[in-house]
Design an enzyme around this catalytic site. Sequence first.
Site, PDB file in Angstrom:
ATOM      1  N   ASP A 282      -8.069   7.819  -2.420  1.00  0.00           N
ATOM      2  CA  ASP A 282      -8.218   7.339  -3.771  1.00  0.00           C
ATOM      3  C   ASP A 282      -9.579   7.857  -4.263  1.00  0.00           C
ATOM      4  OD1 ASP A 282      -7.892   6.209  -6.266  1.00  0.00           O
ATOM      5  OD2 ASP A 282      -7.510   4.077  -5.378  1.00  0.00           O
TER       6      ASP A 282
HETATM    7  C1  NOJ Z   1      -8.325   4.832  -8.908  1.00  0.00           C
HETATM    8  C2  NOJ Z   1      -7.170   4.062  -8.516  1.00  0.00           C
HETATM    9  O1  NOJ Z   1      -7.424   3.006  -7.641  1.00  0.00           O
HETATM   10  C3  NOJ Z   1      -6.007   4.588  -8.270  1.00  0.00           C
HETATM   11  O2  NOJ Z   1      -4.904   3.856  -8.541  1.00  0.00           O
HETATM   12  C4  NOJ Z   1      -5.863   5.875  -9.218  1.00  0.00           C
HETATM   13  O3  NOJ Z   1      -4.589   6.512  -9.158  1.00  0.00           O
HETATM   14  C5  NOJ Z   1      -6.816   6.853  -9.148  1.00  0.00           C
HETATM   15  N1  NOJ Z   1      -8.243   6.277  -9.522  1.00  0.00           N
HETATM   16  C6  NOJ Z   1      -6.698   8.088 -10.015  1.00  0.00           C
HETATM   17  O4  NOJ Z   1      -7.009   7.789 -11.338  1.00  0.00           O
END
Ligand code: NOJ
Length: 749
Positions: A282
């Site tokens: 993430d």
């Molecule tokens: C953070 C989020 O937790 C995740 O779910 C998301 O896909 C990513 N950012 C990318 O935007």
Amino acid sequence: MKKAYLFIIALFLFSCNPAKDSSKGNTEIEGKIQDLISQMTLEEKLGQMSQFDPGQFGDEENLKQAIKDGEVGSILNLVGAATINKLQKVAVEESRLGIPIIIGRDVIHGYKTIMPIPLGMAATWNPELTEKAMAVSAKEAATEGVHWTFAPMIDISRDPRWGRIAESCGEDTYLASQLAVAMVKGFQGEDPSAPDRIAACAKHFVGYGAAEGGRDYNTAYIPETQLRNDYLPPFKAATDAGVLTFMSGFNDLNGVPVSGNEFTLKNILREEWGFNGMVVSDWASIYEMIAHGYAADPKEAAEKSLRAGVDMEMTSNCYVSSAQALLDEGKLDMRTINRYVANILRVKFELGLFDNPYTDESLAAKTILAPENLEVAKEAASESFVLLQNKQQLLPLSRELKSVAVIGPLADAPHDQMGTWVFDGNKENSVTPLTALREKLGTNKVNFAKGLEISRSRSTEGFAAAVQAAKKSDIALLFMGEESILSGEAHCLTNLELLGAQNELIDAIAATGKPIVVVIMAGRPLTISHVLDKADAVLYAWAPGTMGGPAIADMLFGETVPSGKTPVTFLKTVGQVPMYYNHKNTGRPADYSNWTQLDKIPVEAGQTSLGNTSHYLDAGFDPLFPFGFGLSYTTFNYSGLNISTGSMPADGTMEVTVTVENTGDYDGDEIVQLYIHDKAGSITRPVKQLKGFDKVHLKAGEMKQVSLTLKGSDLEFYNGKKYLTEAGEFDLWVGPNSAEGLHTTFTIN
Ligand code: NOJ
């Protein structure tokens, strides 16, 4: 650019890769991958292992140069076929090895045609419809150059304070697993390389939904038995459905952040499940292991994530900055890097990016917001609505009504009805309840007064106009809830009541004596006892998306009949958290015979005079609405529960049949639910567990026999040592929700 690929023999292939390589299907692709890897420099390999936000490069020229230099394997947060094609051309035609970029995007519940939030989608209990909705999302996003969505989010979520419950399928492992499969199929289809499909990403691996206190990014403590029995199965189901990618999450799990967690990423995902797709971290979650206190610096963070098995780093640059040093120090070897690059290239091959790197720029205009897409969004919204209360059968309303008052901050909130995690939907495309009701009834029959500007407003200035509107109408329709910004990532709450002066607005309208229907739009199950006291009918509409308005208007006037069921327990008060239907029993379970309500407790009552059972003095032990609950305009009667055998072996199968009759006046759909309870096990088992469901359509007066299959393997669980189905006695219920149903027992012999 045409490239010649060296085909190498399988023996070499398998010697370069870990034990699971025999499961890799396509030796031709594997040959191409190894050929590319053999030509790559370390910098190019690390480039493949890096995903960037375009903003990180300052301007387009810098980005293009980085692509040309082979430093960019993937980009997120970029859409538009022309823009992406331009960058892809640099990757394919100007970089040394011509490896295409993969474009990732959060296409969570729709691209331009916004579907209900995932929690609403889960309330449909309809995997086919969920698959259809995600297929529409994939088709629209693909036309704008997106290759890969960061969905489905399949974190088991049992805490409504947590903002990301909105993005989840709710509290139940079985329902979430069914929907995980549906979403993966919807995004990827049979052939993910088809122009209307994109890669899916199972996230957030794992345990993110168990954040302590329901506060986002917080620590999760999940014992291995619970992890394996409750949190992992949706991810396993996604793996079995062929999901191409996984995302490791932000959270600390039992002391080890999941983006550096060898137990979950290496032992479980790769070794036990044989996953051979790609794992992306993430956003900066590798770097954030420093703040967690699990790594001293970016180098140690890289070392730990590389050891655990994260293939691609999202936005931080621990890998790029540290890999050479780690190699020099012997803390990393090139075989590991090669394996990760192979995982990434494999996904690019499976998406057909090497053969067709570009997006047809003519497709978006005819695909996006096409009438058939909007139709699916309307169907999904409609099936997601849960009717929680309908006193004196107030709903459905008659078209003969002379006038209706439309009141509330969410009656005409085109942005907020789309819900959280919408990057690409435009509010201009949302059809609000106000617009839809005006269209259905004629503008002159609709008396609109917002009452409150937004859901958090405290000013009662608008109340007088709202009361006036109610007074001059036959009925008041109130649209309450929460704005989209109040749920989603980092948007957690400690108070689950309607915010602002919404309860006071309901009181003011109730004082007019007019019948009241409250439609609630929210990203979580709110505590709505006050609303239930004041309103005649309550329809829970989640955040219903682009077509929420027409779907609500049709349902209020009986053109559709509610069929949604809660995918999560509704609480009386936030203090009941955590409360979910499939909890363990205690040694002293409560029932109403021994619950003395707080205000009935005698003064100076003896310490043990109230009985000693597991409950709250002020809230009892049961929820406001149980998991799986939802009313209809019609009624259903269950009878004749039958099981094909009262005793079966652990590898046996039984047919469970029940007769469901539509005893009311409307045609309708009923979600028939099968629950079991393992009465005594080598570890304690939940009081109930969903093990099957079916959505059946019954015409008014019609009776159908519904058949559900229960396998011995469905009863399998992890007892701390192994997975097994244990011999013994089980309860079985079939019914309309987790609290009611016909009951029988059977044994596993
Ligand atoms: C953070 C989020 O937790 C995740 O779910 C998301 O896909 C990513 N950012 C990318 O935007």
